[in-house]
Design an enzyme around this catalytic site. Sequence first.
Site, PDB file in Angstrom:
ATOM      1  N   SER A 103       0.834  -1.194   0.000  1.00 56.71           N
ATOM      2  CA  SER A 103       0.000   0.000   0.000  1.00 56.71           C
ATOM      3  C   SER A 103       0.878   1.258   0.000  1.00 56.71           C
ATOM      4  O   SER A 103       1.736   1.407  -0.871  1.00 56.71           O
ATOM      5  CB  SER A 103      -0.946  -0.050   1.202  1.00 56.71           C
ATOM      6  OG  SER A 103      -1.895   0.978   1.151  1.00 56.71           O
ATOM      7  N   ARG A 149     -11.817   7.295   9.434  1.00 57.37           N
ATOM      8  CA  ARG A 149     -11.610   5.845   9.430  1.00 57.37           C
ATOM      9  C   ARG A 149     -12.712   5.136   8.656  1.00 57.37           C
ATOM     10  O   ARG A 149     -12.451   4.200   7.889  1.00 57.37           O
ATOM     11  CB  ARG A 149     -11.542   5.314  10.862  1.00 57.37           C
ATOM     12  CG  ARG A 149     -11.286   3.820  10.959  1.00 57.37           C
ATOM     13  CD  ARG A 149      -9.988   3.422  10.297  1.00 57.37           C
ATOM     14  NE  ARG A 149      -9.647   2.021  10.524  1.00 57.37           N
ATOM     15  CZ  ARG A 149      -8.613   1.407   9.968  1.00 57.37           C
ATOM     16  NH1 ARG A 149      -7.804   2.060   9.157  1.00 57.37           N
ATOM     17  NH2 ARG A 149      -8.373   0.128  10.233  1.00 57.37           N
ATOM     18  N   ASP A 205      -9.574  -3.569  -6.334  1.00 60.25           N
ATOM     19  CA  ASP A 205      -8.977  -2.467  -5.572  1.00 60.25           C
ATOM     20  C   ASP A 205      -9.332  -1.141  -6.244  1.00 60.25           C
ATOM     21  O   ASP A 205      -8.921  -0.877  -7.374  1.00 60.25           O
ATOM     22  CB  ASP A 205      -7.457  -2.645  -5.518  1.00 60.25           C
ATOM     23  CG  ASP A 205      -6.774  -1.699  -4.548  1.00 60.25           C
ATOM     24  OD1 ASP A 205      -7.373  -0.672  -4.172  1.00 60.25           O
ATOM     25  OD2 ASP A 205      -5.620  -1.979  -4.168  1.00 60.25           O
ATOM     26  N   HIS A 214      -8.758  -3.498  -1.673  1.00 61.79           N
ATOM     27  CA  HIS A 214      -7.407  -3.099  -1.288  1.00 61.79           C
ATOM     28  C   HIS A 214      -6.898  -3.873  -0.073  1.00 61.79           C
ATOM     29  O   HIS A 214      -5.702  -4.108   0.073  1.00 61.79           O
ATOM     30  CB  HIS A 214      -7.372  -1.592  -1.010  1.00 61.79           C
ATOM     31  CG  HIS A 214      -6.009  -1.083  -0.673  1.00 61.79           C
ATOM     32  ND1 HIS A 214      -4.963  -1.130  -1.569  1.00 61.79           N
ATOM     33  CD2 HIS A 214      -5.504  -0.542   0.466  1.00 61.79           C
ATOM     34  CE1 HIS A 214      -3.876  -0.632  -1.005  1.00 61.79           C
ATOM     35  NE2 HIS A 214      -4.171  -0.271   0.228  1.00 61.79           N
TER      36      HIS A 214
END
Length: 374
Positions: A145, A214, A313, A346
Amino acid sequence: MDARRYHALPSPFAMKRGGALHGAQVAYETWGTLSAARDNAVLILTGLSPSAHAASSSEDDSPGWWEAMIGPGKAIDTDRWFVICVNSLGSDKGSTSPASPDPATGEPYRLGFPELALEDVANAAHAVVADGLGIARLACLIGCSMGGMSALAYMLLHPGSVRAHISVDTAPQAQPFAIAIRSLQREAIRLDPNWNEGRYDDRRYPETGMSIARKLGVITYRSAMEWNGRFARIRLDPEQRAEQQPFGVEFQVESYLQGHARRFVRGFDPNSYLYLSRASDWFDVAEYGEGSVQQGLQRIRVEQALVIGVSTDILFPLEQQEQIAEGLRAAGAEVEFVALDSPQGHDAFLVDIPNYSRAIGGFLGRLSLDRGPG
Protein backbone atom coordinates in the site's frame (compact mmCIF):
# COMPACT_ATOMS: atom_id res chain seq x y z
CA MET A 1 7.96 -7.70 26.60
CA ASP A 2 8.62 -5.40 23.67
CA ALA A 3 10.44 -6.39 20.51
CA ARG A 4 10.60 -2.80 19.29
CA ARG A 5 14.04 -1.34 18.63
CA TYR A 6 15.04 2.19 17.75
CA HIS A 7 17.54 3.73 15.38
CA ALA A 8 18.70 7.31 15.90
CA LEU A 9 18.66 9.20 12.63
CA PRO A 10 21.49 11.58 11.68
CA SER A 11 20.95 14.96 13.28
CA PRO A 12 19.93 17.11 11.55
CA PHE A 13 17.86 14.82 9.33
CA ALA A 14 17.04 16.89 6.24
CA MET A 15 13.51 16.62 4.84
CA LYS A 16 12.70 16.66 1.12
CA ARG A 17 10.34 19.64 1.23
CA GLY A 18 12.49 21.71 3.56
CA GLY A 19 13.32 21.80 7.23
CA ALA A 20 15.02 19.15 9.30
CA LEU A 21 14.48 16.97 12.35
CA HIS A 22 16.88 16.96 15.28
CA GLY A 23 17.29 13.95 17.53
CA ALA A 24 14.80 11.91 15.50
CA GLN A 25 14.43 8.14 15.68
CA VAL A 26 12.77 5.32 13.80
CA ALA A 27 11.19 2.24 15.40
CA TYR A 28 11.64 -1.19 13.87
CA GLU A 29 11.39 -4.91 14.64
CA THR A 30 13.26 -7.91 13.27
CA TRP A 31 12.70 -11.67 12.92
CA GLY A 32 15.11 -14.42 11.97
CA THR A 33 18.91 -14.28 11.88
CA LEU A 34 21.09 -12.03 9.76
CA SER A 35 23.65 -14.13 7.89
CA ALA A 36 27.37 -13.57 8.39
CA ALA A 37 27.52 -12.03 4.92
CA ARG A 38 24.52 -9.80 5.75
CA ASP A 39 22.94 -10.85 2.48
CA ASN A 40 19.60 -12.39 3.52
CA ALA A 41 17.73 -9.28 4.67
CA VAL A 42 14.11 -8.62 3.67
CA LEU A 43 12.72 -5.17 4.50
CA ILE A 44 8.97 -4.54 4.80
CA LEU A 45 7.56 -1.01 4.46
CA THR A 46 4.01 -0.62 5.75
CA GLY A 47 0.77 1.09 4.88
CA LEU A 48 -0.28 4.32 6.56
CA SER A 49 -1.35 3.09 9.99
CA PRO A 50 0.46 -0.18 10.91
CA SER A 51 3.28 -0.31 13.41
CA ALA A 52 6.55 -2.19 12.97
CA HIS A 53 4.96 -5.17 14.75
CA ALA A 54 4.26 -7.21 11.64
CA ALA A 55 4.48 -10.59 13.41
CA SER A 56 4.85 -12.14 16.85
CA SER A 57 8.22 -13.17 18.23
CA SER A 58 9.79 -14.55 21.39
CA GLU A 59 10.08 -10.98 22.64
CA ASP A 60 6.48 -10.04 21.86
CA ASP A 61 4.00 -12.87 21.36
CA SER A 62 1.08 -10.63 20.41
CA PRO A 63 -0.09 -11.20 16.80
CA GLY A 64 1.28 -8.76 14.25
CA TRP A 65 -0.57 -7.06 11.40
CA TRP A 66 0.84 -9.60 8.87
CA GLU A 67 1.06 -12.52 11.30
CA ALA A 68 -0.04 -15.17 8.83
CA MET A 69 2.65 -14.19 6.33
CA ILE A 70 5.81 -13.99 8.46
CA GLY A 71 7.45 -16.74 10.47
CA PRO A 72 9.16 -20.14 10.26
CA GLY A 73 7.92 -22.01 7.21
CA LYS A 74 5.54 -19.20 6.20
CA ALA A 75 5.62 -17.24 2.94
CA ILE A 76 8.22 -14.86 4.37
CA ASP A 77 10.22 -17.63 6.00
CA THR A 78 12.18 -16.44 9.02
CA ASP A 79 14.20 -19.67 9.01
CA ARG A 80 15.72 -18.39 5.78
CA TRP A 81 15.35 -14.63 5.80
CA PHE A 82 16.25 -11.89 8.25
CA VAL A 83 13.08 -9.82 8.18
CA ILE A 84 12.92 -6.14 9.14
CA CYS A 85 9.78 -4.04 9.45
CA VAL A 86 10.21 -0.29 9.89
CA ASN A 87 7.61 2.04 11.34
CA SER A 88 7.30 5.01 9.02
CA LEU A 89 8.86 8.29 9.98
CA GLY A 90 5.88 10.50 10.86
CA SER A 91 3.93 7.63 12.45
CA ASP A 92 3.27 7.74 16.17
CA LYS A 93 4.01 4.01 16.61
CA GLY A 94 7.50 4.65 17.97
CA SER A 95 9.05 6.79 15.25
CA THR A 96 9.44 10.55 15.46
CA SER A 97 6.14 12.13 14.45
CA PRO A 98 4.02 15.25 14.98
CA ALA A 99 3.09 13.75 18.38
CA SER A 100 6.76 13.59 19.46
CA PRO A 101 8.40 16.30 21.58
CA ASP A 102 10.22 18.97 19.62
CA PRO A 103 13.69 19.18 21.23
CA ALA A 104 13.63 22.95 20.77
CA THR A 105 10.51 23.45 22.91
CA GLY A 106 9.86 20.22 24.82
CA GLU A 107 6.28 20.37 23.52
CA PRO A 108 4.84 18.09 20.82
CA TYR A 109 5.68 19.20 17.30
CA ARG A 110 2.04 19.20 16.24
CA LEU A 111 1.87 21.31 13.05
CA GLY A 112 5.42 22.49 13.64
CA PHE A 113 6.57 19.13 12.26
CA PRO A 114 8.28 19.68 8.89
CA GLU A 115 6.32 18.83 5.77
CA LEU A 116 6.61 15.07 5.32
CA ALA A 117 7.24 13.26 2.02
CA LEU A 118 7.41 9.52 1.40
CA GLU A 119 10.99 10.14 0.31
CA ASP A 120 11.68 11.05 3.96
CA VAL A 121 10.07 7.78 5.04
CA ALA A 122 12.29 5.94 2.55
CA ASN A 123 15.47 7.71 3.65
CA ALA A 124 14.74 7.00 7.31
CA ALA A 125 14.17 3.30 6.55
CA HIS A 126 17.41 3.18 4.57
CA ALA A 127 19.23 4.67 7.55
CA VAL A 128 17.96 1.82 9.72
CA VAL A 129 19.11 -0.79 7.20
CA ALA A 130 22.46 0.67 6.14
CA ASP A 131 23.62 2.53 9.25
CA GLY A 132 21.77 0.72 12.02
CA LEU A 133 22.10 -2.86 10.79
CA GLY A 134 25.09 -2.56 8.46
CA ILE A 135 23.29 -4.06 5.49
CA ALA A 136 24.60 -2.71 2.20
CA ARG A 137 22.12 -4.51 -0.05
CA LEU A 138 18.72 -5.95 0.69
CA ALA A 139 17.89 -9.38 -0.68
CA CYS A 140 14.33 -8.14 -1.10
CA LEU A 141 12.31 -5.01 -0.40
CA ILE A 142 8.57 -5.51 0.16
CA GLY A 143 6.19 -2.55 0.08
CA CYS A 144 2.48 -2.75 0.90
CA SER A 145 0.00 0.00 0.00
CA MET A 146 1.57 3.33 1.03
CA GLY A 147 4.68 1.31 1.86
CA GLY A 148 4.89 0.28 -1.78
CA MET A 149 5.17 3.94 -2.73
CA SER A 150 7.83 4.40 -0.06
CA ALA A 151 9.62 1.35 -1.50
CA LEU A 152 9.70 2.90 -4.97
CA ALA A 153 11.20 6.03 -3.41
CA TYR A 154 13.74 3.88 -1.53
CA MET A 155 14.95 2.26 -4.75
CA LEU A 156 15.04 5.55 -6.66
CA LEU A 157 16.99 7.35 -3.94
CA HIS A 158 19.37 4.48 -3.12
CA PRO A 159 20.28 2.74 -6.38
CA GLY A 160 21.99 -0.60 -5.97
CA SER A 161 20.68 -1.11 -2.44
CA VAL A 162 17.98 -3.67 -3.37
CA ARG A 163 18.35 -6.94 -5.29
CA ALA A 164 14.70 -7.96 -5.61
CA HIS A 165 11.41 -6.18 -5.02
CA ILE A 166 7.86 -7.25 -4.13
CA SER A 167 5.26 -4.58 -4.86
CA VAL A 168 1.94 -5.19 -3.09
CA ASP A 169 -1.24 -3.26 -3.96
CA THR A 170 0.41 0.10 -4.50
CA ALA A 171 0.93 2.81 -7.11
CA PRO A 172 3.62 5.00 -8.67
CA GLN A 173 1.43 8.04 -7.98
CA ALA A 174 -1.96 8.65 -6.39
CA GLN A 175 -4.89 8.79 -8.80
CA PRO A 176 -7.60 11.48 -8.41
CA PHE A 177 -10.04 9.10 -6.69
CA ALA A 178 -7.51 8.19 -3.98
CA ILE A 179 -6.56 11.86 -3.55
CA ALA A 180 -10.23 12.82 -3.25
CA ILE A 181 -10.92 10.21 -0.57
CA ARG A 182 -7.86 11.15 1.48
CA SER A 183 -8.76 14.82 1.11
CA LEU A 184 -12.20 14.10 2.63
CA GLN A 185 -10.59 12.13 5.44
CA ARG A 186 -8.28 15.03 6.26
CA GLU A 187 -11.16 17.49 6.04
CA ALA A 188 -13.23 15.46 8.50
CA ILE A 189 -10.38 15.67 11.02
CA ARG A 190 -9.65 19.36 10.42
CA LEU A 191 -13.31 20.37 10.73
CA ASP A 192 -13.70 18.65 14.09
CA PRO A 193 -13.66 21.59 16.57
CA ASN A 194 -11.55 19.49 18.94
CA TRP A 195 -8.77 19.25 16.36
CA ASN A 196 -8.13 22.92 17.15
CA GLU A 197 -5.40 23.48 14.52
CA GLY A 198 -3.60 20.41 15.79
CA ARG A 199 -3.64 21.48 19.45
CA TYR A 200 -5.79 18.72 20.95
CA ASP A 201 -5.24 16.60 24.03
CA ASP A 202 -6.79 13.51 25.64
CA ARG A 203 -9.61 15.56 27.13
CA ARG A 204 -10.48 17.49 23.95
CA TYR A 205 -9.75 15.04 21.16
CA PRO A 206 -11.10 15.00 17.55
CA GLU A 207 -12.95 11.71 17.96
CA THR A 208 -15.72 12.54 15.50
CA GLY A 209 -13.33 13.61 12.76
CA MET A 210 -11.11 10.58 13.22
CA SER A 211 -14.14 8.29 13.25
CA ILE A 212 -15.45 9.65 9.95
CA ALA A 213 -11.96 9.48 8.42
CA ARG A 214 -11.61 5.85 9.43
CA LYS A 215 -15.07 4.92 8.13
CA LEU A 216 -14.28 6.51 4.77
CA GLY A 217 -11.05 4.54 4.66
CA VAL A 218 -12.64 1.21 5.53
CA ILE A 219 -15.33 1.72 2.86
CA THR A 220 -12.65 2.15 0.18
CA TYR A 221 -10.38 -0.64 1.48
CA ARG A 222 -13.00 -3.25 0.56
CA SER A 223 -15.02 -3.75 -2.64
CA ALA A 224 -18.76 -3.38 -3.23
CA MET A 225 -18.81 -7.14 -3.85
CA GLU A 226 -17.40 -7.69 -0.36
CA TRP A 227 -19.94 -5.37 1.29
CA ASN A 228 -22.84 -7.02 -0.55
CA GLY A 229 -21.67 -10.51 0.32
CA ARG A 230 -21.05 -9.80 4.00
CA PHE A 231 -23.94 -7.54 4.93
CA ALA A 232 -26.51 -7.28 2.13
CA ARG A 233 -29.31 -5.12 3.59
CA ILE A 234 -29.47 -6.89 6.95
CA ARG A 235 -30.81 -4.70 9.73
CA LEU A 236 -29.78 -4.77 13.35
CA ASP A 237 -32.07 -6.35 15.90
CA PRO A 238 -34.32 -3.72 17.52
CA GLU A 239 -32.46 -3.93 20.85
CA GLN A 240 -29.18 -3.15 19.05
CA ARG A 241 -30.46 0.11 17.56
CA ALA A 242 -30.17 3.52 19.15
CA GLU A 243 -33.90 4.18 19.05
CA GLN A 244 -33.69 7.63 20.63
CA GLN A 245 -31.10 8.87 18.14
CA PRO A 246 -32.53 10.49 15.00
CA PHE A 247 -31.16 8.83 11.87
CA GLY A 248 -29.19 6.44 14.06
CA VAL A 249 -27.49 3.21 13.10
CA GLU A 250 -29.95 0.75 11.61
CA PHE A 251 -28.04 -1.59 9.27
CA GLN A 252 -25.36 -4.13 10.13
CA VAL A 253 -22.87 -2.48 7.78
CA GLU A 254 -23.22 0.78 9.72
CA SER A 255 -22.55 -1.02 12.98
CA TYR A 256 -19.49 -2.69 11.45
CA LEU A 257 -18.05 0.67 10.41
CA GLN A 258 -18.73 2.09 13.87
CA GLY A 259 -16.85 -0.75 15.49
CA HIS A 260 -13.85 -0.31 13.18
CA ALA A 261 -13.76 3.40 13.85
CA ARG A 262 -14.09 2.95 17.62
CA ARG A 263 -11.04 0.67 17.70
CA PHE A 264 -8.97 3.03 15.58
CA VAL A 265 -9.80 6.51 16.87
CA ARG A 266 -7.56 6.63 19.95
CA GLY A 267 -4.99 4.28 18.48
CA PHE A 268 -3.47 6.66 15.96
CA ASP A 269 -2.45 10.28 16.35
CA PRO A 270 -4.64 12.59 14.20
CA ASN A 271 -1.80 14.91 13.16
CA SER A 272 0.33 11.90 12.17
CA TYR A 273 -2.61 10.68 10.10
CA LEU A 274 -2.83 14.05 8.34
CA TYR A 275 0.88 14.18 7.56
CA LEU A 276 1.15 10.63 6.21
CA SER A 277 -2.07 10.95 4.23
CA ARG A 278 -0.84 14.10 2.49
CA ALA A 279 2.57 12.50 1.86
CA SER A 280 0.78 9.71 -0.01
CA ASP A 281 -0.96 12.25 -2.25
CA TRP A 282 2.27 14.11 -2.97
CA PHE A 283 4.35 11.10 -4.02
CA ASP A 284 4.90 10.87 -7.77
CA VAL A 285 7.45 8.67 -9.56
CA ALA A 286 7.09 11.01 -12.56
CA GLU A 287 9.22 13.54 -10.66
CA TYR A 288 12.14 11.20 -11.32
CA GLY A 289 11.37 10.74 -15.02
CA GLU A 290 11.00 14.26 -16.42
CA GLY A 291 7.26 14.13 -15.94
CA SER A 292 6.83 10.52 -17.09
CA VAL A 293 5.92 7.71 -14.69
CA GLN A 294 7.38 5.12 -17.04
CA GLN A 295 10.68 6.97 -17.32
CA GLY A 296 10.77 7.34 -13.54
CA LEU A 297 10.19 3.62 -13.02
CA GLN A 298 12.89 2.81 -15.55
CA ARG A 299 15.44 4.46 -13.26
CA ILE A 300 14.89 1.65 -10.73
CA ARG A 301 17.42 -1.15 -11.03
CA VAL A 302 16.57 -4.50 -9.47
CA GLU A 303 17.26 -8.01 -10.72
CA GLN A 304 13.83 -9.50 -10.06
CA ALA A 305 10.42 -8.22 -9.07
CA LEU A 306 6.98 -9.50 -8.17
CA VAL A 307 4.09 -7.10 -8.65
CA ILE A 308 0.74 -8.07 -7.11
CA GLY A 309 -2.55 -6.28 -7.67
CA VAL A 310 -6.25 -6.94 -7.09
CA SER A 311 -8.98 -6.40 -9.66
CA THR A 312 -11.38 -5.10 -6.99
CA ASP A 313 -8.98 -2.47 -5.57
CA ILE A 314 -10.47 1.00 -6.14
CA LEU A 315 -7.74 2.91 -4.28
CA PHE A 316 -4.78 1.40 -6.14
CA PRO A 317 -6.34 0.04 -9.35
CA LEU A 318 -4.91 -2.95 -11.17
CA GLU A 319 -3.75 -0.82 -14.10
CA GLN A 320 -1.35 0.94 -11.73
CA GLN A 321 0.18 -2.40 -10.77
CA GLU A 322 0.55 -3.16 -14.47
CA GLN A 323 2.26 0.20 -14.90
CA ILE A 324 4.82 -0.68 -12.20
CA ALA A 325 5.44 -4.11 -13.74
CA GLU A 326 5.96 -2.63 -17.20
CA GLY A 327 8.33 0.04 -15.90
CA LEU A 328 10.49 -2.38 -13.92
CA ARG A 329 10.56 -4.80 -16.86
CA ALA A 330 11.66 -2.01 -19.19
CA ALA A 331 14.45 -1.22 -16.72
CA GLY A 332 15.78 -4.77 -17.12
CA ALA A 333 14.23 -6.66 -14.21
CA GLU A 334 12.72 -10.13 -14.52
CA VAL A 335 9.17 -9.32 -13.50
CA GLU A 336 6.33 -11.59 -12.40
CA PHE A 337 2.90 -9.95 -12.47
CA VAL A 338 0.06 -11.46 -10.44
CA ALA A 339 -3.49 -10.16 -10.82
CA LEU A 340 -5.84 -11.53 -8.17
CA ASP A 341 -9.64 -11.54 -8.18
CA SER A 342 -9.99 -11.37 -4.41
CA PRO A 343 -13.32 -9.77 -3.43
CA GLN A 344 -11.72 -7.96 -0.46
CA GLY A 345 -10.42 -5.03 -2.54
CA HIS A 346 -7.41 -3.10 -1.29
CA ASP A 347 -7.40 -4.97 2.03
CA ALA A 348 -6.93 -8.30 0.24
CA PHE A 349 -3.23 -8.47 1.17
CA LEU A 350 -4.28 -8.55 4.83
CA VAL A 351 -7.16 -10.98 4.32
CA ASP A 352 -6.62 -13.25 1.31
CA ILE A 353 -3.58 -14.89 2.87
CA PRO A 354 -3.64 -18.13 0.77
CA ASN A 355 -3.28 -16.30 -2.55
CA TYR A 356 -0.75 -13.77 -1.30
CA SER A 357 1.25 -16.49 0.47
CA ARG A 358 1.37 -18.51 -2.72
CA ALA A 359 2.64 -15.57 -4.76
CA ILE A 360 5.08 -14.09 -2.24
CA GLY A 361 6.32 -17.40 -0.83
CA GLY A 362 6.81 -18.77 -4.31
CA PHE A 363 8.77 -15.73 -5.44
CA LEU A 364 11.01 -15.69 -2.38
CA GLY A 365 11.54 -19.44 -2.65
CA ARG A 366 12.68 -19.15 -6.25
CA LEU A 367 14.85 -16.17 -5.42
CA SER A 368 16.77 -18.06 -2.75
CA LEU A 369 16.92 -21.30 -4.73
CA ASP A 370 18.07 -19.82 -8.02
CA ARG A 371 20.46 -17.13 -6.90
CA GLY A 372 21.09 -17.65 -3.22
CA PRO A 373 19.90 -15.21 -0.59
CA GLY A 374 22.59 -12.70 -1.47
